[in-house]
Design an enzyme around this catalytic site. Structure first.
Site, mmCIF file in Angstrom:
data_model
loop_
_atom_site.group_PDB
_atom_site.id
_atom_site.type_symbol
_atom_site.label_atom_id
_atom_site.label_comp_id
_atom_site.label_asym_id
_atom_site.label_seq_id
_atom_site.Cartn_x
_atom_site.Cartn_y
_atom_site.Cartn_z
ATOM 1 N N ASP A 50 -21.435 82.388 -14.234
ATOM 2 C CA ASP A 50 -21.660 81.760 -15.532
ATOM 3 C C ASP A 50 -20.382 81.126 -16.073
ATOM 4 O OD1 ASP A 50 -24.313 82.298 -15.767
ATOM 5 O OD2 ASP A 50 -24.096 84.041 -17.070
ATOM 6 N N LYS A 88 -23.893 77.377 -18.076
ATOM 7 C CA LYS A 88 -24.587 76.523 -19.038
ATOM 8 C C LYS A 88 -23.838 76.608 -20.352
ATOM 9 C CE LYS A 88 -28.548 78.674 -18.662
ATOM 10 N NZ LYS A 88 -28.217 79.639 -17.610
ATOM 11 N N MET A 114 -24.759 84.484 -30.415
ATOM 12 C CA MET A 114 -25.024 83.048 -30.226
ATOM 13 C C MET A 114 -25.450 82.381 -31.536
ATOM 14 S SD MET A 114 -26.976 83.267 -26.534
ATOM 15 C CE MET A 114 -28.043 84.636 -26.994
#
Length: 515
Positions: free
Chosen positions: A38, A60, A175
């Site tokens: 990641d 991502k 997030m």
């Protein structure tokens, strides 16, 4: 394609600090044929990988997805069908907001065997590094976790806000940077007091961690004002008030200091390890690497005649590795080295020799030609003895010159050579040029020269006048001074730990407006 089907391991890498991966995760990394990692995985973890492992970036990032989740799922299947041992290295824990469940489902449907190796989640690790316990006997006996990005098509997640606001205990929001103002407004609207203590932590567990505190009502504006960016988490609740007492990580002596390490990373890198322990934000910019010597025939001839020497002097751990790699091509038994005595310059070099179950007869206190001579002299006179000096292809001529002046017969033999490192997958060199740093550390004269060839050291220091320079010892300092570079501090003990200590001592003596 291989008829043998491989296996996939979904491995939690932890929240950032490279030492927060599990022992099992690190062990599997060292055996993997293919690693798909990641964006938020600390690149230093890839040091565990074997040299021939295939490493694929499967990260991502917001607004710039390099690879879709569907593509990652299929890549895992394809690599396993090639018969490979595949590691899917995921930030935090694979099954906590990591979409590991989706990847595991795809593997199951494709008939691929998989395992899940849990990781330390940012949910609990990042608050801990900011001095915030999620639970505390006198403050909170529970905590809940939710994300600000449950549905990317909605400005605000469609949560039961009334229930969340009324649920007792600590609340952890992941997030959430872009939507935190909206989330905070919803919580306040549903009767969670605006005065509730809250904190936002960015890049948690890294040396560049940044934390800000306030209340639920004013923290969104404080975070914007302080430039807090993703990745960040928010902690809401009375436990935030304990931060003033428990904030251990951000009080480390080198916390927030960006330190450039110019040698290649390794598992045994005492400099990087010590800097990490002291809280530094480490920027690895390796400028050289080892390669095979162009004078291998001369090395082989000396090894075949090893019995003619009284002493072998090793000046680096890399020299030890290269010498014995050639040695064991000529001999099957370490006893073939005979009665030769061995000198090692520095503890790291000595440890590498001792790992071969060989005794180190002399270790000078410092890497200076006169001290190496004196270390040997404790056993016997240097006059008329034969010495094999096993070191890099290009090295300081002072040591063999002094030994020969004292009457020794010296064969200065190259075991390896150093060449410029041009591979920079993390683009750390560009980061240094664009953002600067607090410290440059140099562990050898060759590192100085290769760094100068790549960056123009005086020009870089002129661009960033606050950039300080640390040298591991006198020889390295001489090379820096020959470039008209002022050495800020020089290590007393000429080791990686000694260099880190010199940087720390300088910082502790200097006033710092940031802490």
């Amino acid at each position: 394609m291989s008829t043998h089907i491989g296996k996939v391991f979904l491995v939690g890498a932890g929240p950032g600090d490279k030492e927060l991966i599990s022992l099992k995760g690190a062990r599997l990394l060292s055996k993997a044929d293919c690693i798909i990692h990641d964006a938020l995985v600390n690149p230093a973890l890839l040091e565990h990988a074997k040299p021939e492992a295939e490493i694929i970036f499967g990260g991502k990032k917001p607004r710039s997805h390099t690879m879709s989740q569907e593509a990652i799922n299929q890549l895992l299947v394809e690599k396993a069908k090639e018969g490979k041992m595949v590691i899917r290295l995921k930030g935090g824990d694979p099954f906590i907001f990591g979409r590991g469940g989706e990847e595991a489902t795809t593997l199951h449907e494709a008939g691929i065997i998989f395992e899940v190796i849990p990781g330390i989640s940012s949910v609990n690790a990042v608050p801990a590094y900011a001095g915030i316990p999620l639970t505390h006997r006198e403050v909170s006996s529970s905590y809940s976790v939710f994300t600000g990005r449950s549905n990317p098509n909605q400005k605000v997640p469609d949560y039961p806000w009334d229930t969340i606001a009324r649920t007792p205990g600590t609340k952890v929001l992941l997030m959430c940077v872009e939507r935190f103002k909206d989330v905070a407004d919803e919580l306040i609207k549903h009767e969670l007091p605006a005065s509730t203590p809250a904190a936002m932590i960015s890049w948690g567990t890294y040396g560049k961690q940044k934390s800000v505190s306030g209340t639920l009502g004013n923290l969104p504006d404080i975070a914007v004002d302080k430039g807090i960016t993703s990745p960040s988490i928010v902690v809401i609740g009375q436990v935030v008030t304990l931060r003033n007492t428990l904030n251990w990580f951000e009080r480390k002596p080198l916390f927030g200091k960006k330190v450039v390490v110019t040698r290649a990373p390794s598992k045994e890198d005492s400099l990087t390890q010590r800097l990490n322990d002291l809280g530094a934000d480490i920027l690895p910019v390796p400028v050289l690497r080892s390669d095979v010597t162009t004078r291998s025939r001369e090395l082989v001839e000396c090894i075949l005649g090893i019995g003619e020497y009284d002493w072998v002097i090793f000046t680096s751990a890399r020299g030890v590795d290269a010498f014995f790699e050639a040695f064991f091509k000529a001999y099957d038994d370490i006893r073939s080295i005979g009665n030769v005595r061995i000198a090692a310059v520095g503890p790291a070099t000595a440890r590498r020799i001792q790992a071969l179950h060989l005794t180190v007869d002399a270790i000078p206190e410092a890497y200076r030609a006169d001290q190496i001579k004196d270390a040997i002299h404790t056993h016997e006179s240097v006059e008329n003895i034969r010495i094999l000096l096993a070191r890099a292809e290009v090295a300081n001529p002072e040591l063999p010159r002094l030994l020969e002046k004292e009457g020794a017969m010296v064969d200065d033999v190259a075991c390896y050579r150093t060449v410029s490192e041009t591979n920079d997958p993390q683009e750390t060199g560009e980061k240094l040029q664009n953002e600067g740093a607090d410290w440059l550390t140099f562990t050898s004269s060759s590192a100085v020269q290769h760094f100068h060839d790549r960056f123009d050291l005086p020009d870089l220091l002129e661009t960033y006048p606050e950039l300080k320079v640390a040298s591991i010892g006198p020889e390295t300092s001489k090379t820096l001074e020959s470039l008209k570079v002022q050495v800020t501090t020089e290590a007393i003990q000429h080791t990686g730990k000694g260099l880190a200590h010199a940087v720390t001592e300088f910082e502790l003596r200097s006033p710092d407006d940031d802490h």
